[in-house]
Design an enzyme around this catalytic site. Sequence first.
Site, PDB file in Angstrom:
ATOM      1  N   SER A 139      -7.196   9.925  18.257  1.00  0.00           N
ATOM      2  CA  SER A 139      -6.480   8.664  18.128  1.00  0.00           C
ATOM      3  C   SER A 139      -7.724   7.691  18.394  1.00  0.00           C
ATOM      4  CB  SER A 139      -5.623   8.566  19.368  1.00  0.00           C
ATOM      5  OG  SER A 139      -5.063   7.078  19.390  1.00  0.00           O
ATOM      6  N   TYR A 155      -3.802   9.748  28.155  1.00  0.00           N
ATOM      7  CA  TYR A 155      -4.043   9.827  26.725  1.00  0.00           C
ATOM      8  C   TYR A 155      -5.233   9.661  26.044  1.00  0.00           C
ATOM      9  CZ  TYR A 155      -2.514   9.625  21.634  1.00  0.00           C
ATOM     10  OH  TYR A 155      -2.508   9.701  20.628  1.00  0.00           O
TER      11      TYR A 155
HETATM   12  N1  LIG Z   1       2.222   8.718  16.269  1.00  0.00           N
HETATM   13  C1  LIG Z   1       1.109   7.775  16.448  1.00  0.00           C
HETATM   14  O1  LIG Z   1       1.005   6.707  16.040  1.00  0.00           O
HETATM   15  C2  LIG Z   1      -0.115   8.431  16.635  1.00  0.00           C
HETATM   16  C3  LIG Z   1      -1.290   7.629  16.597  1.00  0.00           C
HETATM   17  C4  LIG Z   1      -2.541   8.381  16.970  1.00  0.00           C
HETATM   18  C5  LIG Z   1      -2.764   9.989  17.263  1.00  0.00           C
HETATM   19  N2  LIG Z   1      -1.283  10.529  17.219  1.00  0.00           N
HETATM   20  C6  LIG Z   1      -1.635  12.029  17.542  1.00  0.00           C
HETATM   21  O2  LIG Z   1      -1.089  12.759  16.400  1.00  0.00           O
HETATM   22  C7  LIG Z   1      -0.480  13.842  17.240  1.00  0.00           C
HETATM   23  C8  LIG Z   1       1.161  14.093  16.656  1.00  0.00           C
HETATM   24  O3  LIG Z   1       1.668  12.880  17.263  1.00  0.00           O
HETATM   25  P1  LIG Z   1       3.019  12.657  16.659  1.00  0.00           P
HETATM   26  O4  LIG Z   1       3.249  11.377  16.758  1.00  0.00           O
HETATM   27  O5  LIG Z   1       3.624  13.605  15.570  1.00  0.00           O
HETATM   28  O6  LIG Z   1       3.821  13.253  17.827  1.00  0.00           O
HETATM   29  P2  LIG Z   1       5.364  13.977  18.184  1.00  0.00           P
HETATM   30  O7  LIG Z   1       6.342  13.218  17.205  1.00  0.00           O
HETATM   31  O8  LIG Z   1       5.743  13.523  19.714  1.00  0.00           O
HETATM   32  O9  LIG Z   1       5.372  15.376  18.089  1.00  0.00           O
HETATM   33  C9  LIG Z   1       4.577  16.064  18.958  1.00  0.00           C
HETATM   34  C10 LIG Z   1       4.525  17.487  18.633  1.00  0.00           C
HETATM   35  O10 LIG Z   1       3.837  18.215  19.512  1.00  0.00           O
HETATM   36  C11 LIG Z   1       4.500  19.369  20.084  1.00  0.00           C
HETATM   37  N3  LIG Z   1       3.880  19.712  21.309  1.00  0.00           N
HETATM   38  C12 LIG Z   1       3.596  18.574  22.493  1.00  0.00           C
HETATM   39  N4  LIG Z   1       3.218  19.070  23.329  1.00  0.00           N
HETATM   40  C13 LIG Z   1       2.886  20.617  23.136  1.00  0.00           C
HETATM   41  C14 LIG Z   1       2.405  21.692  23.785  1.00  0.00           C
HETATM   42  N5  LIG Z   1       2.043  21.484  25.014  1.00  0.00           N
HETATM   43  N6  LIG Z   1       2.367  22.807  23.402  1.00  0.00           N
HETATM   44  C15 LIG Z   1       2.883  22.811  22.160  1.00  0.00           C
HETATM   45  N7  LIG Z   1       3.432  21.868  21.306  1.00  0.00           N
HETATM   46  C16 LIG Z   1       3.441  20.708  21.884  1.00  0.00           C
HETATM   47  C17 LIG Z   1       6.034  18.745  20.002  1.00  0.00           C
HETATM   48  O11 LIG Z   1       6.968  19.704  19.996  1.00  0.00           O
HETATM   49  P3  LIG Z   1       7.517  20.415  21.217  1.00  0.00           P
HETATM   50  O12 LIG Z   1       7.992  18.916  22.255  1.00  0.00           O
HETATM   51  O13 LIG Z   1       8.932  21.128  20.993  1.00  0.00           O
HETATM   52  O14 LIG Z   1       6.549  20.922  22.098  1.00  0.00           O
HETATM   53  C18 LIG Z   1       5.791  18.336  18.537  1.00  0.00           C
HETATM   54  O15 LIG Z   1       6.162  19.105  17.782  1.00  0.00           O
HETATM   55  C19 LIG Z   1      -0.767  13.808  18.539  1.00  0.00           C
HETATM   56  O16 LIG Z   1      -1.923  14.596  19.009  1.00  0.00           O
HETATM   57  C20 LIG Z   1      -0.883  12.568  18.740  1.00  0.00           C
HETATM   58  O17 LIG Z   1      -1.716  11.970  20.006  1.00  0.00           O
HETATM   59  C21 LIG Z   1      -0.107   9.992  16.861  1.00  0.00           C
END
Ligand SMILES: NC(=O)c1ccc[n+]([C@@H]2O[C@H](COP(=O)([O-])OP(=O)(O)OC[C@H]3O[C@@H](n4cnc5c(N)ncnc54)[C@H](OP(=O)(O)O)[C@@H]3O)[C@@H](O)[C@H]2O)c1
Length: 232
Positions: A139, A155
């Site tokens: 990020s 984070y």
């Molecule tokens: N959304 C944004 O605006 C944004 C911006 C910058 C970076 N990111 C990064 O992009 C990535 C994906 O984000 P997202 O927005 O798609 O998040 P999300 O919708 O909250 O989904 C997170 C995913 O990770 C899984 N997860 C979380 N902790 C885990 C663990 N310890 N072991 C295995 N699986 C795990 C969750 O499933 P379970 O809960 O079932 O485990 C889910 O499938 C993250 O690394 C986030 O930091 C997101």
Amino acid sequence: MNLDGKIALVTGASRGIGHEIARGLARAGARVLMVGRDPERLEAARAGLAGEGLDVLAFAADVADAAAVDDLVAALPGGLDVLVNNAGQIDPAVSTWDLPVEAWDDVIASNLRGPFLLCRAAVPLMRARGWGRIVNVSSGMGAFADGLDGGHPAYRVSKAGLNALTKNLAAELSGQPILVNVMCPGWVRTDMGGAGAPRSVEEGADTAIFLATLPDGGPSGKFWRDRAEIPW
Ligand SMILES: NC(=O)c1ccc[n+]([C@@H]2O[C@H](COP(=O)([O-])OP(=O)(O)OC[C@H]3O[C@@H](n4cnc5c(N)ncnc54)[C@H](OP(=O)(O)O)[C@@H]3O)[C@@H](O)[C@H]2O)c1
């Protein structure tokens, strides 16, 4: 490039950006092992992509659990070519002194220990096959250049650490056919990003898919957004 005959592992693939990355890699020809903690949600996600005619498997695991990662690696269908460390969590928007220790530990475990465990397991498998692509989903909030602005301390620090893990691992693999990069998806409409975010999951996943399909001799040890290098 296409990924015909390649095996990919995508963490956090049960929803959000990781789900879209899994779809993109499977559409590119890979057999994709999807990982998440909640087995029911993961299986529903897998069945949805399988219903689109894609070659996808699922394995429920917490990426921060070393024994579970061992089991996950044992369940790989014959090796590993592409690893996308996408699973992540975020802590509350509080200052460092107000963050519960447990929240710090949980976020650092999922966002930094997990990718370490998976990189550690993946590299020998990729070296055995003479080819590999590792993509870490970070990020801009972890960028020293403009991201360490206060709030969400676990984070931001975990993503700064993930950037460092990427650069260090890429240096260790210099000259070998395994490319290691880290990317920021931008602010994306997911459970984490919220409904008000400007980007779709397709936009968020695009650069990760681009990095997972880099041609041989491509860049390694770089930080990316929108298919362009950005400052650390
Ligand atoms: N959304 C944004 O605006 C944004 C911006 C910058 C970076 N990111 C990064 O992009 C990535 C994906 O984000 P997202 O927005 O798609 O998040 P999300 O919708 O909250 O989904 C997170 C995913 O990770 C899984 N997860 C979380 N902790 C885990 C663990 N310890 N072991 C295995 N699986 C795990 C969750 O499933 P379970 O809960 O079932 O485990 C889910 O499938 C993250 O690394 C986030 O930091 C997101």
